[in-house]
Write a protein that holds these residues in place. Structure first.
Motif, PDB file in Angstrom:
ATOM      1  N   PHE A  16       0.633  -1.097   0.357  1.00  8.19           N
ATOM      2  CA  PHE A  16       0.216   0.009  -0.316  1.00  8.19           C
ATOM      3  C   PHE A  16       0.574   1.215  -0.257  1.00  8.19           C
ATOM      4  N   MET A  17       2.006   1.343  -0.045  1.00  9.94           N
ATOM      5  CA  MET A  17       2.593   2.455   0.448  1.00  9.94           C
ATOM      6  C   MET A  17       3.155   3.478  -0.248  1.00  9.94           C
ATOM      7  N   LEU A  18       3.235   2.571  -1.735  1.00  9.40           N
ATOM      8  CA  LEU A  18       3.410   3.981  -3.305  1.00  9.40           C
ATOM      9  C   LEU A  18       2.115   4.632  -4.035  1.00  9.40           C
ATOM     10  N   SER A  19       1.339   5.063  -2.473  1.00  7.74           N
ATOM     11  CA  SER A  19       0.465   5.932  -2.822  1.00  7.74           C
ATOM     12  C   SER A  19       0.471   7.183  -2.057  1.00  7.74           C
ATOM     13  N   GLY A  20       1.904   7.163  -1.816  1.00  7.70           N
ATOM     14  CA  GLY A  20       2.513   8.756  -0.696  1.00  7.70           C
ATOM     15  C   GLY A  20       3.795   8.512  -1.674  1.00  7.70           C
ATOM     16  N   LEU A  21       3.938   7.574  -2.447  1.00  4.91           N
ATOM     17  CA  LEU A  21       5.539   7.508  -3.837  1.00  4.91           C
ATOM     18  C   LEU A  21       4.916   8.175  -4.610  1.00  4.91           C
ATOM     19  N   VAL A  22       4.640   8.215  -5.429  1.00  3.03           N
ATOM     20  CA  VAL A  22       4.440   8.233  -6.503  1.00  3.03           C
ATOM     21  C   VAL A  22       4.776   9.595  -7.719  1.00  3.03           C
ATOM     22  N   PRO A  23       5.387  10.252  -6.998  1.00  2.00           N
ATOM     23  CA  PRO A  23       5.039  11.875  -7.049  1.00  2.00           C
ATOM     24  C   PRO A  23       6.774  11.652  -7.066  1.00  2.00           C
ATOM     25  N   LEU A  67      12.861   9.249 -12.013  1.00  2.00           N
ATOM     26  CA  LEU A  67      13.075   7.703 -12.704  1.00  2.00           C
ATOM     27  C   LEU A  67      12.130   8.287 -14.763  1.00  2.00           C
ATOM     28  N   GLY A  68      11.599   9.227 -14.399  1.00  2.00           N
ATOM     29  CA  GLY A  68      11.444  10.330 -15.692  1.00  2.00           C
ATOM     30  C   GLY A  68      10.015   9.750 -16.504  1.00  2.00           C
ATOM     31  N   VAL A  69       8.994   9.515 -15.463  1.00  2.00           N
ATOM     32  CA  VAL A  69       8.445   8.480 -16.262  1.00  2.00           C
ATOM     33  C   VAL A  69       6.449   9.182 -15.609  1.00  2.00           C
ATOM     34  N   SER A  70       5.773   8.844 -16.110  1.00  2.00           N
ATOM     35  CA  SER A  70       4.619   9.775 -15.968  1.00  2.00           C
ATOM     36  C   SER A  70       3.826   9.328 -14.765  1.00  2.00           C
ATOM     37  N   VAL A  71       3.137  10.703 -14.058  1.00  2.00           N
ATOM     38  CA  VAL A  71       2.331   9.047 -12.728  1.00  2.00           C
ATOM     39  C   VAL A  71       1.921   8.079 -13.331  1.00  2.00           C
ATOM     40  N   PRO A  72       0.456   8.212 -14.178  1.00  2.00           N
ATOM     41  CA  PRO A  72       0.058   6.655 -14.608  1.00  2.00           C
ATOM     42  C   PRO A  72       0.625   6.073 -14.665  1.00  2.00           C
ATOM     43  N   ALA A  73       2.067   5.498 -15.098  1.00  2.00           N
ATOM     44  CA  ALA A  73       2.889   5.117 -15.547  1.00  2.00           C
ATOM     45  C   ALA A  73       3.681   4.092 -13.868  1.00  2.00           C
ATOM     46  N   VAL A  74       2.890   4.645 -13.023  1.00  2.00           N
ATOM     47  CA  VAL A  74       3.815   4.887 -12.038  1.00  2.00           C
ATOM     48  C   VAL A  74       2.927   4.069 -11.142  1.00  2.00           C
ATOM     49  N   GLY A  75       2.021   4.829 -11.438  1.00  2.00           N
ATOM     50  CA  GLY A  75       0.060   4.000 -11.124  1.00  2.00           C
ATOM     51  C   GLY A  75       0.507   2.562 -11.071  1.00  2.00           C
ATOM     52  N   THR A  93      17.690  -0.318  -8.138  1.00  2.00           N
ATOM     53  CA  THR A  93      17.583   0.930  -9.507  1.00  2.00           C
ATOM     54  C   THR A  93      17.215   2.765 -10.011  1.00  2.00           C
ATOM     55  N   THR A  94      17.607   2.127 -11.618  1.00  2.00           N
ATOM     56  CA  THR A  94      17.443   3.414 -11.796  1.00  2.00           C
ATOM     57  C   THR A  94      16.646   3.628 -13.491  1.00  2.00           C
ATOM     58  N   SER A  95      16.430   2.225 -13.635  1.00  2.00           N
ATOM     59  CA  SER A  95      15.403   1.410 -14.234  1.00  2.00           C
ATOM     60  C   SER A  95      13.723   1.248 -13.941  1.00  2.00           C
ATOM     61  N   PHE A  96      13.156   2.303 -14.936  1.00  2.00           N
ATOM     62  CA  PHE A  96      11.464   1.658 -13.905  1.00  2.00           C
ATOM     63  C   PHE A  96      10.928   0.032 -14.846  1.00  2.00           C
ATOM     64  N   ALA A  97      11.523   0.018 -15.366  1.00  2.00           N
ATOM     65  CA  ALA A  97      11.354  -1.900 -15.696  1.00  2.00           C
ATOM     66  C   ALA A  97      12.007  -2.432 -14.954  1.00  2.00           C
ATOM     67  N   VAL A  98      12.738  -2.554 -14.376  1.00  2.00           N
ATOM     68  CA  VAL A  98      13.508  -3.498 -13.424  1.00  2.00           C
ATOM     69  C   VAL A  98      12.697  -3.249 -11.733  1.00  2.00           C
ATOM     70  N   LEU A  99      11.879  -1.528 -11.861  1.00  2.00           N
ATOM     71  CA  LEU A  99      11.173  -1.864 -10.304  1.00  2.00           C
ATOM     72  C   LEU A  99       9.995  -2.076 -10.622  1.00  2.00           C
ATOM     73  N   PHE A 100       9.709  -2.419 -12.274  1.00  2.00           N
ATOM     74  CA  PHE A 100       8.178  -3.112 -12.473  1.00  2.00           C
ATOM     75  C   PHE A 100       7.886  -4.207 -12.039  1.00  2.00           C
TER      76      PHE A 100
END
Length: 386
Positions: free
Chosen positions: A20-27, A33-41, A88-95
């Protein structure tokens, strides 16, 4: 109650915080990581999908393992992917880490629920289940807000490090406290357990659990806009209201733990009816700033009292399939957790306003009541005990 069950609750607390913690970490994640907010969602969706698909699948794969070995493997994998996520500095890896973390979480919860029910004995499965679920409710009350604060001051990566650090004592405690028993005879055949899961009573229990949890997360997801746009409270009240819901959920799990073994039918029938009425009253009274905080506590209590009791009933209904029962219970709850917010979002998108998720929650609980009542009538007609 064996100390090992409380140890499992600590691990579930760490995993619930992560979920549940991602709700406060999205921005912060989006900017870093240089991605959009919906991508993080989408990271939240990835975790939910991994939980739904992973719970029964990973439970089947681990059936031939001793439970302590399975718990350590799942928790160890969960810990390591959070270290990778923090570095990581990669959004794909984080995903990818979120998917793996979800699979590990699903496997741990499935095996942990089965292990707790086994260690507690045949007459205390409800109490054992409530102890594990209290880890999730405590994550809502303390872990998630703390993760948001830590992320605000030290960056989103610190929250991932925090989850990894919380997992370390749980690993040590599992080694020390969970019995090193070999895989039991019930783990000999997945086919045997799958046959046991064909019970109509079990299937109804899982469906009712999904509906009730769907109602819970439908409204919980949209509490913030309800509080600010409908109730008219300032934004600073949002964390307070979320914490109140968490307090109620913790109380509900405690109540479920006390009554799920001795008075399950009474708790489920009365609690579900009260839950249905409560969501309707909430929808009507959402503009009242005095009533809303009270209803948030009440609905959190009722939701988790009924939900935790339903999970306990899964293990009573599937005594011959303890491992897969835990997996399918986990999957059913997460189906509800994923579907509820979607249905609430559809209602809002259709122009029915921010009160509409509360009405959708009432409809879902009504469906659960009808399904449960139909099952009871059918059992009575066939001469079976419900």
């Amino acid at each position: 109650m064996p100390f090992a069950i409380y140890v499992l609750g600590l691990a579930v607390f760490a995993q619930g915080t992560s979920e549940f913690m991602l709700s406060g970490l999205v921005p912060g994640i989006a900017q870093d990581l240089g991605v959009s907010v919906p991508a993080v969602g989408s990271l939240t969706s990835a975790f939910a999908g991994g939980m739904i698909a992973g719970a029964p699948l990973v439970a089947i794969l681990s059936m031939r393992w001793p439970r302590r070995r399975a718990l350590l493997a799942f928790l160890g994998a969960f810990l390591l992917v959070h270290v990778v996520g923090a570095l990581t500095t990669s959004f794909a890896v984080l995903f990818g880490t979120r998917v793996i973390a979800a699979l590990a979480n699903a496997g741990f919860l499935a095996v942990g629920l089965a292990a707790a029910a086994s260690m507690a004995g045949s007459r205390a499965k409800g109490r054992a289940t409530s102890i594990l679920l209290s880890g999730i409710t405590l994550a809502c009350v303390a872990g998630v807000p703390l993760g948001a604060v830590v992320g605000e001051f030290w960056g989103w990566r610190s929250a991932f490090w925090g989850v990894a650090l919380i997992s370390v004592p749980a690993v040590i405690a599992i080694v020390a406290a969970v019995p090193a028993e070999p895989a039991g005879p019930e783990a000999a055949s997945a086919k045997h357990e799958l046959r046991a899961l064909r019970s109509p009573k079990l299937i109804v229990t899982l469906l009712v659990g999904a509906l009730v949890n769907g109602a819970t997360f439908c409204s919980f997801t949209y509490l913030a806009p309800v509080v600010t746009a409908v109730t008219g409270l300032p934004g600073g009240w949002v964390p307070v209201v979320l914490a109140l819901f968490g307090v109620g959920s913790f109380a509900g799990v405690a109540i479920g733990g006390r009554l799920a073994d001795s008075r399950p039918v009474t708790l489920l029938s009365v609690g579900s009816a009260a839950l249905f009425a409560g969501w309707l009253v909430f929808a009507v009274s959402a503009g009242n700033p005095v009533v809303v905080p009270i209803l948030v506590v009440v609905q959190g209590t009722l939701s988790f009292a009924v939900g935790s009791t339903l999970i306990a009933r899964v293990f009573y209904a599937a005594s011959e399939a303890p491992t897969l029962a835990g997996g399918f219970a986990t999957a059913a709850l997460n189906v509800g957790a994923a579907a509820g917010p979607v249905l609430g979002g559809v209602a809002i998108g259709a122009g029915f306003g921010f009160r509409s998720p509360l009405v959708v929650s009432a409809v879902l609980v009504a469906g659960a009541l009808l399904l449960g009542s139909a099952a009871v009538v059918r059992n009575d007609a066939s001469g079976n005990i419900p």
